[in-house]
Design a protein around this motif. Sequence first.
Motif, PDB file in Angstrom:
ATOM      1  N   UNK A 221       0.865  -1.178   0.000  1.00 24.01           N
ATOM      2  CA  UNK A 221       0.000   0.000   0.000  1.00 24.01           C
ATOM      3  C   UNK A 221       0.903   1.230   0.000  1.00 24.01           C
ATOM      4  N   UNK A 222       0.853   2.058  -1.039  1.00 23.76           N
ATOM      5  CA  UNK A 222       1.751   3.219  -1.109  1.00 23.76           C
ATOM      6  C   UNK A 222       1.389   4.285  -0.090  1.00 23.76           C
ATOM      7  N   UNK A 223       2.375   5.070   0.303  1.00 26.82           N
ATOM      8  CA  UNK A 223       2.132   6.199   1.193  1.00 26.82           C
ATOM      9  C   UNK A 223       2.497   5.905   2.639  1.00 26.82           C
ATOM     10  N   UNK A 224       2.452   6.937   3.459  1.00 26.04           N
ATOM     11  CA  UNK A 224       2.767   6.845   4.880  1.00 26.04           C
ATOM     12  C   UNK A 224       1.553   6.338   5.637  1.00 26.04           C
ATOM     13  N   UNK A 225       1.699   5.215   6.344  1.00 30.59           N
ATOM     14  CA  UNK A 225       0.581   4.623   7.075  1.00 30.59           C
ATOM     15  C   UNK A 225       0.163   5.529   8.230  1.00 30.59           C
ATOM     16  N   UNK A 234     -13.971  -6.304   5.512  1.00 37.52           N
ATOM     17  CA  UNK A 234     -13.012  -5.394   4.891  1.00 37.52           C
ATOM     18  C   UNK A 234     -12.188  -4.621   5.923  1.00 37.52           C
ATOM     19  N   UNK A 235     -10.926  -4.450   5.567  1.00 38.83           N
ATOM     20  CA  UNK A 235      -9.971  -3.681   6.353  1.00 38.83           C
ATOM     21  C   UNK A 235      -9.695  -2.393   5.600  1.00 38.83           C
ATOM     22  N   UNK A 236      -9.641  -1.287   6.330  1.00 43.02           N
ATOM     23  CA  UNK A 236      -9.456   0.028   5.711  1.00 43.02           C
ATOM     24  C   UNK A 236      -8.171   0.665   6.213  1.00 43.02           C
ATOM     25  N   UNK A 237      -7.450   1.288   5.273  1.00 40.02           N
ATOM     26  CA  UNK A 237      -6.204   1.976   5.593  1.00 40.02           C
ATOM     27  C   UNK A 237      -6.318   3.442   5.211  1.00 40.02           C
ATOM     28  N   UNK A 238      -5.671   4.299   6.017  1.00 36.64           N
ATOM     29  CA  UNK A 238      -5.524   5.722   5.714  1.00 36.64           C
ATOM     30  C   UNK A 238      -4.041   6.019   5.615  1.00 36.64           C
ATOM     31  N   UNK A 239      -3.633   6.653   4.518  1.00 34.66           N
ATOM     32  CA  UNK A 239      -2.228   7.014   4.317  1.00 34.66           C
ATOM     33  C   UNK A 239      -2.126   8.500   3.974  1.00 34.66           C
ATOM     34  N   UNK A 240      -0.921   9.032   4.090  1.00 36.53           N
ATOM     35  CA  UNK A 240      -0.698  10.407   3.660  1.00 36.53           C
ATOM     36  C   UNK A 240       0.156  11.204   4.616  1.00 36.53           C
ATOM     37  N   UNK A 241       0.328  12.474   4.280  1.00 36.90           N
ATOM     38  CA  UNK A 241       1.201  13.379   5.032  1.00 36.90           C
ATOM     39  C   UNK A 241       0.538  14.734   5.205  1.00 36.90           C
ATOM     40  N   UNK A 242       1.120  15.547   6.074  1.00 37.43           N
ATOM     41  CA  UNK A 242       0.627  16.901   6.288  1.00 37.43           C
ATOM     42  C   UNK A 242       0.886  17.762   5.052  1.00 37.43           C
ATOM     43  N   UNK A 243       0.080  18.809   4.909  1.00 39.46           N
ATOM     44  CA  UNK A 243       0.331  19.778   3.847  1.00 39.46           C
ATOM     45  C   UNK A 243       1.746  20.327   3.971  1.00 39.46           C
TER      46      UNK A 243
END
Length: 321
Positions: A221-225, A234-243
């Motif tokens: 899964x790409x991105x920062x966990x 189903x399992x859900x993931x949230x990824x990303x970074x601050x602005x």
Amino acid sequence: MSQEPLKRRSVLRGCGGIALAAFGLGHGAGTASAAVSASPRFDLTKPSYDLFRHKRLHDVTVQQSFAFDSVNKRLFVAQRRNGTDAKAGDLCITQLDFAGDYVSYMHLSGFGHGVAFGVEPRGAESWLWTEVDANANGYGTRLACFKFVKGGSLSRTSSAITRYSPVPEAVEYTCSIDPVYENMVVRHHKYGAKHIAVYAMADVRAGDFSRPRAYFEQPSIPGTMQGYTAYGQYLYYLTGNAYSASNPVPGNAHLVSVNLNTGAIAQGPVLTKAGSTLEFREPEGLAVYRTDAGQSRLFLGFASGAAGDRRSNLFYKNTLV
């Protein structure tokens, strides 16, 4: 499974008693079982709605995750304690009401990073399932269960904690509880990769981690966990970074769903613009809640605000397919 020796009386007062031997999951194992009940899934492309924005927590650091006690109508948010090293594993758990108003807090010393945790209602009490025994990188090496106490403080060595190591040879743990389908997801590091184990809460309460409903290596899964949770199959993931200058509005926060019975991605990554107008906006945490009217909601958390005054923000999706 291994568990630290505790007096019998303290175990019986804790979270389910002495755990049984863990399921023998070998190197390279795929899905050990696929017995998670079929369910609809959240459509990650549908709009998100506000629960609240810009709410203060007990400490001023960025929130890490959050979880609901759906029986007692409580919301808990985890964050790193003010003034502590990120690698110390010192957490603050803030209790809010559903309007986002402050209720109380609890301090945890030497527990972990706080990527995810779960809440188990026990009568009028809320029992937290978190990581514990932080390693040199600040991540918990076991699971812990203990009662939330307003204004309380626990160290990692406290006898009020029941500790678990559900998966042999796993070196880091976090967990999340599906309050609707009554499952616990245990995300752990083993053989150099993240793995997912799913257990019925009935077994977890009995301290029995020998019968995972599903077990697989986490897909790429790409991105920062930044958080995960489960709803039914189903399992859900949230990824990303601050602005930032390299990550301008609308940011890079994405959602992914994974089929727990196959270990394969079901949908995503899907860009989410929830809270896109927030100042700072860092994705932090996922959780599921079902309203009294029977609507299931997938909640997304974001931190906002200036350094030294970070705030909590929750949004949700409610379209099932």
